[in-house]
Scaffold this motif. Sequence first.
Motif, short mmCIF file in Angstrom:
data_model
loop_
_atom_site.label_atom_id
_atom_site.label_comp_id
_atom_site.label_asym_id
_atom_site.label_seq_id
_atom_site.Cartn_x
_atom_site.Cartn_y
_atom_site.Cartn_z
N LEU A 265 -57.32 39.25 -29.46
CA LEU A 265 -57.13 40.28 -30.47
C LEU A 265 -56.30 41.37 -29.81
CD1 LEU A 265 -60.72 40.55 -32.00
CD2 LEU A 265 -58.84 39.08 -32.70
N HIS A 266 -55.13 41.63 -30.36
CA HIS A 266 -54.21 42.61 -29.78
C HIS A 266 -54.90 43.96 -29.67
CE1 HIS A 266 -50.90 45.59 -29.97
NE2 HIS A 266 -50.45 44.80 -29.02
N CYS A 267 -54.65 44.65 -28.58
CA CYS A 267 -55.20 45.99 -28.35
C CYS A 267 -54.17 47.02 -28.76
CB CYS A 267 -55.58 46.15 -26.88
SG CYS A 267 -56.30 47.74 -26.50
N SER A 268 -54.54 47.91 -29.65
CA SER A 268 -53.59 48.92 -30.11
C SER A 268 -53.29 49.98 -29.05
CB SER A 268 -54.13 49.60 -31.38
OG SER A 268 -55.34 50.28 -31.08
N ALA A 269 -54.11 50.09 -28.03
CA ALA A 269 -53.89 51.06 -26.95
C ALA A 269 -52.83 50.53 -25.99
CB ALA A 269 -55.20 51.32 -26.21
N ASP A 270 -52.21 51.42 -25.23
CA ASP A 270 -51.16 51.05 -24.28
C ASP A 270 -51.77 50.50 -23.00
OD1 ASP A 270 -48.85 50.70 -22.85
OD2 ASP A 270 -48.41 52.83 -22.62
N LEU A 271 -51.87 49.20 -22.91
CA LEU A 271 -52.43 48.56 -21.72
C LEU A 271 -51.41 48.46 -20.59
CD1 LEU A 271 -54.54 45.76 -23.40
CD2 LEU A 271 -55.32 47.97 -22.52
N ALA A 272 -50.12 48.51 -20.92
CA ALA A 272 -49.08 48.42 -19.90
C ALA A 272 -49.21 49.55 -18.88
CB ALA A 272 -47.70 48.43 -20.54
N GLU A 273 -49.57 50.72 -19.34
CA GLU A 273 -49.75 51.86 -18.44
C GLU A 273 -50.90 51.58 -17.46
OE1 GLU A 273 -51.16 56.45 -18.83
OE2 GLU A 273 -49.73 55.71 -20.33
N ILE A 274 -51.97 51.00 -17.94
CA ILE A 274 -53.11 50.65 -17.07
C ILE A 274 -52.69 49.56 -16.09
CG2 ILE A 274 -55.40 49.60 -17.02
CD1 ILE A 274 -55.95 51.04 -19.69
N GLU B 84 -48.83 42.75 -12.83
CA GLU B 84 -47.71 42.44 -13.72
C GLU B 84 -48.06 42.80 -15.16
OE1 GLU B 84 -45.16 38.57 -15.23
OE2 GLU B 84 -46.43 38.39 -13.46
N GLU B 85 -47.11 43.44 -15.84
CA GLU B 85 -47.32 43.78 -17.24
C GLU B 85 -47.16 42.51 -18.08
OE1 GLU B 85 -45.03 47.15 -18.66
OE2 GLU B 85 -44.97 47.91 -16.60
N THR B 86 -48.22 42.15 -18.78
CA THR B 86 -48.19 40.99 -19.66
C THR B 86 -48.90 41.34 -20.95
OG1 THR B 86 -50.28 40.13 -18.77
CG2 THR B 86 -48.26 39.32 -17.74
N GLU B 87 -48.70 40.53 -21.95
CA GLU B 87 -49.39 40.70 -23.23
C GLU B 87 -50.88 40.56 -22.98
OE1 GLU B 87 -49.67 41.87 -26.77
OE2 GLU B 87 -47.67 41.02 -26.51
N SER B 88 -51.65 41.50 -23.47
CA SER B 88 -53.10 41.48 -23.25
C SER B 88 -53.82 41.84 -24.54
CB SER B 88 -53.50 42.48 -22.17
OG SER B 88 -52.94 42.15 -20.94
N GLY B 89 -55.06 41.47 -24.59
CA GLY B 89 -55.91 41.81 -25.71
C GLY B 89 -57.31 41.36 -25.43
N LEU B 90 -58.19 41.54 -26.37
CA LEU B 90 -59.58 41.14 -26.23
C LEU B 90 -59.64 39.63 -26.37
CD1 LEU B 90 -62.25 42.64 -25.81
CD2 LEU B 90 -62.47 42.81 -28.27
N TYR B 91 -59.91 38.93 -25.24
CA TYR B 91 -59.86 37.47 -25.22
C TYR B 91 -60.75 36.89 -26.31
CZ TYR B 91 -60.63 32.66 -23.87
OH TYR B 91 -60.72 31.28 -23.90
N PHE B 92 -60.19 35.91 -27.05
CA PHE B 92 -60.95 35.27 -28.11
C PHE B 92 -61.20 33.79 -27.83
CE2 PHE B 92 -62.13 33.56 -32.17
CZ PHE B 92 -62.94 34.55 -32.69
N SER B 93 -60.14 33.01 -27.63
CA SER B 93 -60.30 31.56 -27.44
C SER B 93 -59.01 30.93 -26.94
CB SER B 93 -60.71 30.89 -28.76
OG SER B 93 -59.71 31.09 -29.73
N LYS B 94 -59.11 29.67 -26.50
CA LYS B 94 -57.91 28.91 -26.10
C LYS B 94 -57.19 28.36 -27.32
CE LYS B 94 -58.23 28.92 -21.56
NZ LYS B 94 -57.26 29.57 -20.73
#
Length: 142
Positions: free
Chosen positions: A83-92, A99-109
Amino acid sequence: MGNKGDKGQDNLLVLLPSGQVARRMRALQKAHYEACGDFSPYSLPICIVLGRCASPHFDRRTFHLDALFSSDDVVLTDFGYALHCSADLAEIQRSLSIEETESGLYFSKEKPVFTGEFSFKADRFTLAMLTPKGDGGYLLLQ
């Protein structure tokens, strides 16, 4: 057989949400499992996978983010669907030197199956590390 440094490459830095958000996600993942039989939601704890970390050490921190998650915003990451995170995770990710990669709340494979639309917010996350175990699973370090 690799050296100690190679094994560290498999460590994952993650953000753990509050218990209320984790319970909500597990209910959604359970419904997904019951709808399609995909057991992969149970392969990781409820977390945002930020990325791989070479070091076996991390600083325990809390991040305060205004994050929104919804059934309308699912992304495919290096680790599966999230699930995409609306907050800026790249800064974290930059602050943690990963490495900056697409991140979100893991759901499933597999592509998520939702039984209805939803959205929820989270505002507090704890930094943790997942370190690989010999059986293909991960050990959560908090």
